[in-house]
Structures are given as C-alpha cells and as structure tokens.
Design a protein around this motif. Structure first.
Motif, short mmCIF file in Angstrom:
data_model
loop_
_atom_site.label_atom_id
_atom_site.label_comp_id
_atom_site.label_asym_id
_atom_site.label_seq_id
_atom_site.Cartn_x
_atom_site.Cartn_y
_atom_site.Cartn_z
N SER A 191 0.79 -1.23 0.00
CA SER A 191 0.00 0.00 0.00
C SER A 191 0.83 1.28 0.00
O SER A 191 0.27 2.36 -0.25
CB SER A 191 -0.93 0.01 1.22
N GLY A 245 -7.59 5.90 0.98
CA GLY A 245 -6.82 4.70 1.29
C GLY A 245 -7.42 3.88 2.42
O GLY A 245 -7.29 2.65 2.45
N THR A 248 -10.01 1.77 0.83
CA THR A 248 -9.36 0.73 0.03
C THR A 248 -8.80 -0.37 0.91
O THR A 248 -8.89 -1.56 0.58
CB THR A 248 -8.24 1.35 -0.82
N LEU A 252 -9.63 -4.32 0.78
CA LEU A 252 -8.57 -5.31 0.60
C LEU A 252 -8.59 -6.35 1.71
O LEU A 252 -8.46 -7.55 1.45
CB LEU A 252 -7.20 -4.60 0.57
N SER A 299 -17.32 1.60 1.95
CA SER A 299 -16.50 1.95 0.79
C SER A 299 -17.02 3.22 0.12
O SER A 299 -16.23 4.13 -0.23
CB SER A 299 -16.49 0.79 -0.20
N SER A 303 -15.26 7.00 -0.14
CA SER A 303 -15.10 7.59 -1.47
C SER A 303 -15.69 9.00 -1.51
O SER A 303 -15.06 9.94 -2.01
CB SER A 303 -15.76 6.70 -2.51
#
Length: 319
Positions: A191, A245, A248, A252, A299, A303
């Motif tokens: 990352s 991040g 993300t 992940l 998520s 965003s």
C-alpha cells in the motif's frame, strides 16, 4: 491649513481565514461529503464501542435458532451455528477499522519518508526509491499476500505453540494476533507506493519555492527543512489520499479474508462472513446481504469523503 476631516467609520480588516477553516467551510457545502463523514464517524463509533453494546457475544451459539431470519431478537438473523449476525457484523467493523487504520498508518509512514527523501535529495536516492516503488507495484497484491502468509504463518504458529508449552502463558495460544500481524505487514507492503509517488511529486514542486531557498541560506539542515517546511506543505493532497486509502484498505482486508488469506474464523471479518454467506445465499440471503451491505456502505462513504476533501483542499483543481 484646515485639517482633513477623518471619516467617522473606520476600515475594519476582516480576520484572515485559515486554510483549514476555509476547507471546512467548503466541505460543509458538499452534501455527499458530509454524508460520507457521518457514516465514517458512525462506523468509527461502532468499531470502538459497538462490541460493548451488542445484545450477544459474537461467539455465543444458539443451536435452536440456527439460520433464523431477521427479527427483533436478531436484527440480521443468525448463521448456521446460531450466532447473531448483527453482533458479528458490529465486531467485524472493529476488525475492518483496526486493519485499515494500522495498515494506512504504516503505509503512509513508509511512503511519506521515502517520497520526501526521493523528491528532496534527488538522484541517486530518487532513482533507487522509484525503482523500488515500480517493482512493488508490479507484483500482484494477492500473490504477495499469499506468499507472506504461506511462508510465515506456519513457522510463527509453531513458535507460539512451543512458547506456550514452555511457559503455559495463554497469550501464546491466541493465534489471532498472527493473522493480524501478517495482514498488517503484507497490506502495508503493497500500500505504500502510491503515497510515496504522491509525496515525491509534491516535494519536487515545493523544494524550489523561495522559502526553501531562504531556509537553506540561513544554514538549516536538510532534515530540519524537510520536517518544518516540506512535509507540512505536502500534507493537503496526502490527507485526501489517506481518506480514500482507508476505504481501500477495508476492501482489501475483506477481499483477502474472503479468499482465506486474511483474518480467519472465528474472528469476525466482513470478508469471511461474505464468504460463508455466499455458500448459502440462495436459501439464507441475509447471511450475505448484511456484511456485504455494510462493506459497500463503508467503501462509498470513504469515497464520498475523499472526493469532498479533494474539493475542499484543492478548490482550483476541482473546477
């Protein structure tokens, strides 16, 4: 000579608005960003205090209420072992936030350090660090995580078992920490490159500014200049990248847990809950819908918040 009459009204200079206050004012006008911020705060509160407020323990089983549909006693129903899905989703929020915050912290720390060094000092540091960045980004994320887990998990687990037999300390039987450490380490290793590239680009534009030249003329060391003048002025775009991040990292972690290389049962994770629910979704769709909906909401919220922060901190670029 007659005196020039003074105006009865004095010019009042408006107080200067700081960058952060101005950014907050622009952020408040973005309804989607505020929605994302509210959802993120709710998820953060749930991660911290939620497990203490849930009606059931995430491991408690009621075999007489297996695969129960959502009801007042079980808001999201129960799974095939009779465990309350709502309690497990809430505890999974803590898992997701813990992984996202720690992974993003170490990824930003590595990226900020390497990016600042590469951008400020130039070659040969720049060439070596950017080569390392390209190599890291060229390795498939899943492959790297699988290799790290496959090569390190078994030796660490055996070492902890041996330590338990020697000391009888129950801490060494809690192999969940092995999962977390491997997830933190492997995700941080994949990352950091985007943060390093972003910081490097910012430092390349900052190091030629007049105040950097003035600081060098005053005899300040390079590390002092980086700490006091370069890094603080590169934080704006980095904050935007961090907000995205975090989301993300959550996705992940869920993806790796879904594939069995992340956080393993019985510790609740949105990913392994989705994996379990996917097997029986045709008969018990609530087992898949609950964790998937929360993951999707998290998520989207991150965003929206990231886009809002970008517009607030970089108003020229958002036009």
């Amino acid at each position: 000579m007659s005196a020039i009459p003074l105006s009865t009204t004095e010019a009042v200079e408006e107080p200067s608005v700081s960058l952060w206050r101005d950014a907050w004012y622009r952020l408040k006008r973005n309804k989607l960003a505020i929605f994302g911020l509210i959802v993120v705060l709710i998820l953060a509160f749930t991660a911290i205090f939620g497990p203490y407020l849930t009606p059931y323990d995430y491991l408690s089983q009621d075999l007489n209420a297996r695969n129960a549909l959502p009801s007042m006693s079980h808001l999201f129903g129960t799974d095939d072992l009779g465990r309350d899905v709502f309690s497990r989703v809430v505890f999974g929020t803590r898992t997701a936030f813990l992984v996202a915050v720690i992974v993003t912290f170490f990824a930003v720390l590595i990226g900020l350090t390497l990016g600042a060094v590469a951008g400020f000092f130039g070659n040969p540091f720049d060439r070596v660090i950017m080569w390392l960045t390209d190599v890291t980004m060229s390795v498939p994320n899943l492959l790297l995580v699988v290799v790290i887990n496959a090569s390190l998990k078994s030796p660490i687990t055996r070492w902890m078992e041996a330590r338990y037999l020697e000391t009888l300390n129950p801490f060494y039987r809690q192999t969940i920490w092995v999962d977390f450490i491997l997830v933190f380490g492997s995700m941080a290793l994949i990352s950091w490159p985007p943060y390093a590239r972003l910081v490097r680009a910012q430092v390349l534009s900052i190091r030629s500014r007049p105040y950097i030249t003035a600081a060098q003329a005053l005899g300040l060391s390079n590390w002092v200049i980086i700490k006091r003048y370069v890094v603080p002025n590169a934080l704006g775009p980095l904050i935007v990248s961090v907000s995205a991040g975090l989301g993300t990292a959550m996705v992940l972690e869920s993806a790796f847990s879904f594939l069995g290389v992340g956080v393993n049962p019985p510790t609740p994770s949105w990913g392994n809950m989705i994996s379990d629910g996917l097997r029986v979704w045709q008969h018990y769709p609530h087992l898949l819908a609950a964790p998937a909906a929360v993951l999707g909401l998290a998520s989207v919220a991150f965003s929206f918040l990231g886009d809002g922060l970008n517009d607030a901190l970089n108003p020229r670029g958002s036009k």
